[in-house]
Structures are given as C-alpha cells and as structure tokens.
Design a protein around this motif. Structure first.
Motif, mmCIF file in Angstrom:
data_model
loop_
_atom_site.group_PDB
_atom_site.id
_atom_site.type_symbol
_atom_site.label_atom_id
_atom_site.label_comp_id
_atom_site.label_asym_id
_atom_site.label_seq_id
_atom_site.Cartn_x
_atom_site.Cartn_y
_atom_site.Cartn_z
ATOM 1 N N THR A 25 -81.032 -85.917 20.270
ATOM 2 C CA THR A 25 -82.524 -86.395 19.781
ATOM 3 C C THR A 25 -82.496 -86.333 18.357
ATOM 4 O O THR A 25 -83.369 -86.994 17.701
ATOM 5 C CB THR A 25 -83.224 -85.250 20.667
ATOM 6 O OG1 THR A 25 -83.034 -85.603 21.915
ATOM 7 C CG2 THR A 25 -84.701 -86.020 20.267
ATOM 8 N N TYR A 26 -82.041 -85.226 17.666
ATOM 9 C CA TYR A 26 -82.097 -84.732 16.298
ATOM 10 C C TYR A 26 -81.477 -86.010 15.583
ATOM 11 O O TYR A 26 -81.909 -86.344 14.265
ATOM 12 C CB TYR A 26 -81.289 -83.502 15.771
ATOM 13 C CG TYR A 26 -82.096 -82.021 16.147
ATOM 14 C CD1 TYR A 26 -83.310 -82.074 16.195
ATOM 15 C CD2 TYR A 26 -81.139 -81.387 17.108
ATOM 16 C CE1 TYR A 26 -83.895 -80.806 16.581
ATOM 17 C CE2 TYR A 26 -81.715 -80.294 17.649
ATOM 18 C CZ TYR A 26 -83.186 -80.100 17.583
ATOM 19 O OH TYR A 26 -83.810 -79.018 18.068
ATOM 20 N N LEU A 27 -80.334 -86.475 15.900
ATOM 21 C CA LEU A 27 -79.569 -87.636 15.261
ATOM 22 C C LEU A 27 -80.710 -88.977 15.183
ATOM 23 O O LEU A 27 -80.887 -89.531 14.247
ATOM 24 C CB LEU A 27 -78.409 -87.923 15.915
ATOM 25 C CG LEU A 27 -77.628 -89.469 15.473
ATOM 26 C CD1 LEU A 27 -77.441 -89.058 13.774
ATOM 27 C CD2 LEU A 27 -76.321 -89.680 16.270
ATOM 28 N N THR B 171 -91.153 -87.664 18.049
ATOM 29 C CA THR B 171 -91.756 -86.175 17.474
ATOM 30 C C THR B 171 -90.743 -85.629 16.463
ATOM 31 O O THR B 171 -90.864 -85.190 15.390
ATOM 32 C CB THR B 171 -92.355 -85.128 18.551
ATOM 33 O OG1 THR B 171 -92.745 -84.189 17.532
ATOM 34 C CG2 THR B 171 -91.135 -84.632 19.108
ATOM 35 N N GLU B 172 -89.316 -85.743 16.808
ATOM 36 C CA GLU B 172 -88.331 -85.248 15.933
ATOM 37 C C GLU B 172 -88.261 -86.056 14.573
ATOM 38 O O GLU B 172 -88.072 -85.655 13.636
ATOM 39 C CB GLU B 172 -86.789 -85.135 16.592
ATOM 40 C CG GLU B 172 -86.771 -84.112 17.712
ATOM 41 C CD GLU B 172 -87.020 -82.673 17.024
ATOM 42 O OE1 GLU B 172 -86.962 -82.338 15.842
ATOM 43 O OE2 GLU B 172 -87.249 -81.842 17.935
ATOM 44 N N GLY B 173 -88.649 -87.344 14.856
ATOM 45 C CA GLY B 173 -88.596 -88.097 13.434
ATOM 46 C C GLY B 173 -89.631 -87.619 12.522
ATOM 47 O O GLY B 173 -89.191 -87.747 11.644
ATOM 48 N N ILE B 174 -90.592 -87.573 13.073
ATOM 49 C CA ILE B 174 -91.790 -87.076 12.140
ATOM 50 C C ILE B 174 -91.621 -85.832 11.768
ATOM 51 O O ILE B 174 -91.509 -85.434 10.240
ATOM 52 C CB ILE B 174 -93.270 -86.933 13.022
ATOM 53 C CG1 ILE B 174 -93.646 -88.356 13.273
ATOM 54 C CG2 ILE B 174 -94.118 -86.090 12.269
ATOM 55 C CD1 ILE B 174 -93.964 -89.303 12.090
ATOM 56 N N ALA B 175 -91.115 -84.745 12.507
ATOM 57 C CA ALA B 175 -90.530 -83.289 12.074
ATOM 58 C C ALA B 175 -89.675 -83.462 11.038
ATOM 59 O O ALA B 175 -89.637 -82.644 9.916
ATOM 60 C CB ALA B 175 -90.212 -82.601 13.036
ATOM 61 N N ILE B 176 -88.470 -84.362 11.100
ATOM 62 C CA ILE B 176 -87.325 -84.345 10.130
ATOM 63 C C ILE B 176 -87.855 -85.102 8.726
ATOM 64 O O ILE B 176 -87.596 -84.453 7.971
ATOM 65 C CB ILE B 176 -86.096 -85.221 10.795
ATOM 66 C CG1 ILE B 176 -85.504 -84.358 11.850
ATOM 67 C CG2 ILE B 176 -85.281 -85.369 9.778
ATOM 68 C CD1 ILE B 176 -84.629 -84.977 12.728
ATOM 69 N N LEU C 76 -92.267 -77.110 7.520
ATOM 70 C CA LEU C 76 -92.584 -78.426 7.361
ATOM 71 C C LEU C 76 -92.297 -79.059 8.664
ATOM 72 O O LEU C 76 -93.048 -79.888 9.302
ATOM 73 C CB LEU C 76 -92.166 -78.935 6.122
ATOM 74 C CG LEU C 76 -92.475 -78.447 4.804
ATOM 75 C CD1 LEU C 76 -91.949 -78.938 3.462
ATOM 76 C CD2 LEU C 76 -94.248 -78.516 4.565
ATOM 77 N N HIS C 77 -91.118 -78.805 9.008
ATOM 78 C CA HIS C 77 -90.687 -79.706 10.227
ATOM 79 C C HIS C 77 -91.372 -79.181 11.601
ATOM 80 O O HIS C 77 -92.244 -80.143 12.157
ATOM 81 C CB HIS C 77 -89.177 -79.328 10.494
ATOM 82 C CG HIS C 77 -88.601 -79.664 11.865
ATOM 83 N ND1 HIS C 77 -87.612 -80.573 11.846
ATOM 84 C CD2 HIS C 77 -88.681 -79.483 13.101
ATOM 85 C CE1 HIS C 77 -87.234 -80.980 13.156
ATOM 86 N NE2 HIS C 77 -87.893 -80.149 13.856
ATOM 87 N N GLU C 78 -91.671 -78.026 11.750
ATOM 88 C CA GLU C 78 -92.525 -77.521 12.797
ATOM 89 C C GLU C 78 -93.924 -78.030 12.744
ATOM 90 O O GLU C 78 -94.781 -78.385 13.619
ATOM 91 C CB GLU C 78 -92.471 -76.030 12.982
ATOM 92 C CG GLU C 78 -91.150 -75.480 13.458
ATOM 93 C CD GLU C 78 -90.550 -76.293 14.640
ATOM 94 O OE1 GLU C 78 -90.899 -77.007 15.561
ATOM 95 O OE2 GLU C 78 -88.989 -76.075 14.568
ATOM 96 N N GLY D 40 -94.823 -80.829 11.261
ATOM 97 C CA GLY D 40 -94.635 -82.243 11.554
ATOM 98 C C GLY D 40 -94.912 -82.266 12.884
ATOM 99 O O GLY D 40 -95.812 -83.123 13.579
ATOM 100 N N HIS D 41 -94.267 -81.455 13.970
ATOM 101 C CA HIS D 41 -94.494 -81.492 15.423
ATOM 102 C C HIS D 41 -95.920 -81.302 15.809
ATOM 103 O O HIS D 41 -96.452 -81.957 16.364
ATOM 104 C CB HIS D 41 -93.559 -80.499 16.028
ATOM 105 C CG HIS D 41 -92.337 -80.829 16.034
ATOM 106 N ND1 HIS D 41 -91.796 -81.967 16.665
ATOM 107 C CD2 HIS D 41 -91.028 -80.131 16.116
ATOM 108 C CE1 HIS D 41 -90.552 -81.959 16.611
ATOM 109 N NE2 HIS D 41 -90.115 -80.779 16.187
ATOM 110 N N ALA D 42 -96.629 -80.207 15.097
ATOM 111 C CA ALA D 42 -97.959 -79.681 15.265
ATOM 112 C C ALA D 42 -98.847 -80.918 14.918
ATOM 113 O O ALA D 42 -99.994 -81.274 15.811
ATOM 114 C CB ALA D 42 -98.138 -78.466 14.499
#
Ligand SMILES: [Zn+2]
Length: 523
Positions: free
Chosen positions: A454-456, A346-351, A318-320, A322-324
């Motif tokens: 960036t993940y935080l 993009t990490e925000g959306i993926a997470i 789901l994370h990846e 999200g990036h896509a």
C-alpha cells in the motif's frame, strides 16, 4: 426506501458503535500496554468479530446486493468486505484475535538491551545515524532484531491461522484474501511490483554504489565488506545522510508539532483539535511507532507518535496529520459506511504531506531556513527525495515478496528467504553465519499483515497528486487552493467511489507510475 437500503441502514447502525469501541480499546492498549487494556481489546474485538461472523446478516447483505445499485450497492459491497473474512468458526476467530493482541502488546513492551541499558527504537536509530564506533553500531543493530526472536514462533502461528481462515473462505491463502478484500487485483499488484523493480533496479544500484563508497570512507572499511549495521536504520529503508541531505540540523531546535500545525494552516486545513487529542511523545509501555486513528467517524481523530527532533519525526508528523485531515474531511451527508478512506488513497495523501519535510519551499516558507541556504540545497534536496523513493521501493519489494512467501508456506525457511530478498533487492549482504528470524522484528509482518505494498501505491499516488497540484495550484506549500482541491476532490467523497476511480477523478488521469518515475529520475 428500498429493502436494500433498509438492510444497509440497519447493519450500519449496529456496526458503528461496535467499531468505535474497538478503536478506543486499540488506542488505549497502544498508549499503555497493560494486561487490563489487552483484555479489554480482546473482549471488544471478539464482540465485533461475533457481529461480523453472523451468517444470517451476511446472507441478508448478499441478497440485498443483488437488487441494489448506486451508493446503496457501494455500502453493501463494503459490508461484504467486512463480513466475508469473518465467516469462520468461532474458535478460529478467537485464536487469531488473542494471538494478534498478545504479539502487538509484546512489541509495545519490548525495549532492547544494549550492554545492560534498556534502549528504545529512537535510541537505536540515533546510534545507527551518528555513531562511528562499529562495535556499538553492530550491537545496536543486533539489539534491534531481538524482538524478532521473541515473537517469530507466534508470527508463524498467526500466518497458519490466517491461512486456515482464508482456505475456509475459498481463497488460496491469506495474501490472496487480503488483496481481494482491499479491492485490489493480485495480478495487477504483481505487475506493478515488477514494473517498480524494473524502474528502480539500475538507478538504485548506481546510487547505492556511490553511497557505499562514502560509507567505506567514513568507516575505513572496504565497500565490499559493508555490513547491515553500516547503514543508518535497522532495515535500510531510509536514506543515510551520506546518500542525501542532512536536514536534521535545520530542525534541531524546532517545535515539530508547531511546524506541523503551521504546515496545514498554510493550506487551509485544520489540525488543532486532532493535536489536542493526540499522544505525541515517547514513554515506557507505549507503542514506539506512529499512526492516526479515526475513532468514531464523527470527528474524534487522534495521532500516536514518539516525536524527537529531526527530519524523520517531522516527516512522520506531517504524514499522520495527512491521514487525519483526510479523516476529518468527509462530506457530512455521507452515511457512516462511506465516511472512511481506502488505504491507497489515504497513504497517498499522507506520503504527499510527509515529503514536505525535505521540500525546498517548505524549508524556507514554513521551517524558516534562510533562502540562500535553501537555494544552495534545492537540487540536492530533489535528488535526496528521489533517493528516498528508490530506497523505500526496494524495501517494499523485500516486504511484499516476503509476505507472499510467508503465506505460501509458513513453515518454510523464512530466515533464509528474508536475507535472499534483502540481498537481491536492497543489495545488502547477509552477515556471515547469520541465522535468526530477523524478518519478525518488522512489526508490520505480525500486526499490519499484507499492507506494505500500500505504501508503494501511496508513493505512486502522491507523485500523481503532486503533479496535479503543481499544474492547477502552482504547488502545495502555503497555497490554500491546493488544500481546497484535496478537500473537494479527494477527502469529501470518502469511500463513495472506488479508490482507483477517486484518483482518476482527482487528477484527470487513470493511476499511472509516470510521475513516480519522473520524481525518481532526479536521483
Ligand atoms: Zn500512513
């Protein structure tokens, strides 16, 4: 057309094909770590780097920036971020490229040796989640670190070379350069990390004390004597079953790829074309992690994964994707340079999407778990999500502080520094007498440097976006209005606005850790 716009158009038209060629080569090397693919990646990265290092082009960008405004200025700013770090001597650039490719390939080829058996990371992870045999757990944990010993000298050398590059460009070190080129302010970053430390220290300590009691009971060891291999993954960046909810049984026989497609269908976002181009299952000689890559900014978007049943790979898929979907959602009229994402957005959306794998509404509506079972679990699921955020935040504090130390002095006692940070932030004790480069087993330190913070930020953004979706659309699962909101306010603008402005436009509020704090409070 102004001169500034002509400069941006010209450089963009030459940069786009070079960039696509590098992305293709990088993809090929990750799905098959062969000498030929490594050679090809180095060759194409060198061609791109040669292009970006050209002093005349860089001077024309700088001159054009001075007279540009609006979107033209934005494109020239992005070109500056791409060109500036490459204004280096050719021999230094090529040494960095070659060493990065070589270390990357060794990570792809590496499989641990466990009593004469070749084991991949999924197998090590399975043992650490399931095994009650402490000898086997310890061996699996130690095996997970062997890649670190293989690459650590080269990772230190990479840090020295990256620092030499940063010094040439007038930056303190590679950490400072990376943060500046990502449109972030180092002072604000440090303040955010301190804020995250303060917000999580007490609830994490409380939660972990309870976890340790349960682990002590499971393994029949005193809580004070727990070792790193008592936890459920090699870096304690995930929540062990004892500290959360075990969702794996619900997903044991599920088709995770199908559930991923179904999740995005429910919010009106298309993923079929991406899934068809992707490489999703484990294989020898293939990268063992996961990523999404937009090869050409024209719709060739792919995911690499190593899917096996269970929540971890559900979350990752789901994370990846999200990036896509972000990469597939840019406004078609945007020029190539702006059809890209900022890492934090993009990490925000993926997470945000990855979190669905432990969401009550998703389990019932998409994974088909019986409503009664989900209702009984919903409080525990929220608490488990909060625990995940706590555990992950503490690991980000280790990683980011470690990378600051690495680039401050690549020749310092990094083995000791790693464990000092693990003990301080994760409250995990260094095994007696342990002296080895355990830090180097974390692939990001070599291959995705100065990225972990960036993940935080991604978690902070995900919580803020999640609150907006609840307020405006009632939530996310099976709500096409939520997909529309994300498409229009977050995906479509691409890089035409700065990342912090984008979040503000999408949520009506400047970036704030308020909602992240609220999500954590459910622990
Ligand atoms: Zn990601």
């Amino acid at each position: 057309m102004t001169n500034a716009a002509a400069v941006a158009d010209q450089i963009e038209s030459e940069l786009a094909p070079l960039s696509a060629a590098v992305s293709h080569a990088w993809w090929e090397l990750n799905i098959a770590a062969t000498d030929e693919n490594e050679r090809r990646r180095v060759e194409l990265e060198t061609a791109l780097s040669d292009f970006l290092s050209d002093g005349d082009r860089f001077a024309s960008i700088e001159a054009a920036r001075a007279e540009a405004d609006g979107l033209v200025r934005r494109r020239l700013d992005l070109l500056r971020h791409a060109f500036l770090p490459q204004q280096l001597p050719a021999d230094l650039r090529s040494r960095i490229i070659e060493l990065e490719a070589s270390v990357d390939m060794r990570f792809s080829l590496h499989r641990g040796d466990l009593d004469g058996r070749r084991v991949d990371e999924n197998e090590i992870r399975r043992i650490l989640r399931e095994s009650d045999d402490l000898g086997e757990r310890r061996a699996a944990w130690e095996t997970s670190k062997t890649v670190g010993a293989e690459v650590s000298d080269d990772v230190r050398e990479l840090a020295r070379l990256r620092n030499r590059a940063a010094h040439t460009l007038g930056f303190r070190d590679w950490f400072a350069l990376s943060v500046a080129m990502a449109e972030m302010d180092e002072g604000k970053l440090i303040a955010t990390l301190d804020e995250a430390d303060r917000a999580t220290a007490e609830p994490f300590a409380r939660w972990k004390a309870e976890l340790d009691e349960r682990l002590a009971a499971r393994f029949g060891s005193p809580a004070a004597g727990l070792q790193p291999w008592h936890y459920a993954d090699a870096f304690f960046q995930e929540v062990p079953v004892e500290g959360g909810v075990d969702i794996d049984p619900f997903l044991e026989s599920a088709d995770l790829v199908e559930l991923s497609r179904r999740t995005f269908d429910g919010i009106g976002l298309e993923t079929r074309a991406v899934l068809e181009r992707s490489d999703l299952f484990p294989r020898e000689g293939k990268c063992q992690h996961a990523f999404c890559v937009d090869l050409d900014r024209e719709g060739d978007i792919r995911v690499l994964a190593n899917v096996v049943p269970g929540q971890q790979w559900m979350d990752t898929m789901l994370h990846e994707l999200g990036h896509a979907t972000f990469d597939g959602g840019f406004d078609d009229s945007l020029p190539w340079l702006l059809r890209d994402t900022h890492l934090v957005a993009t990490e925000g959306i993926a997470i945000l999407m990855g979190r669905l794998a432990s969401d009550a509404e998703w389990l019932e509506g998409v994974a088909g778990v019986a409503p009664g079972e989900v209702a009984a679990l919903s409080g525990a699921l929220r608490a488990a999500r909060a625990a995940e955020m706590l555990v992950f935040t503490r690991f980000v504090l280790v990683m980011t502080n470690f990378e600051r130390s690495l680039y401050a002095d690549p020749d310092s006692d990094l083995d000791a520094r790693w464990w000092e940070l693990v003990e301080r932030y994760q409250l995990v004790t260094r095994p007696a007498g342990r002296s080895s480069p355990d830090w180097a087993a974390k692939i990001h330190i070599a291959c995705a440097p100065v990225y972990y913070h960036t993940y935080l930020y991604g978690h902070i953004v995900a919580s803020q976006l999640g609150a907006t979706l609840v307020r405006e659309c009632g939530g996310l699962v099976d709500r096409p209005a939520a997909g529309r909101l994300l498409s229009e306010r977050v995906f479509a603008p691409g890089l035409s606005v700065r990342w912090d402005r984008l979040i503000e436009q999408a949520t009506g509020e400047a970036l704030t850790a308020t909602y992240f704090g609220r999500d954590i409070a459910a622990v």
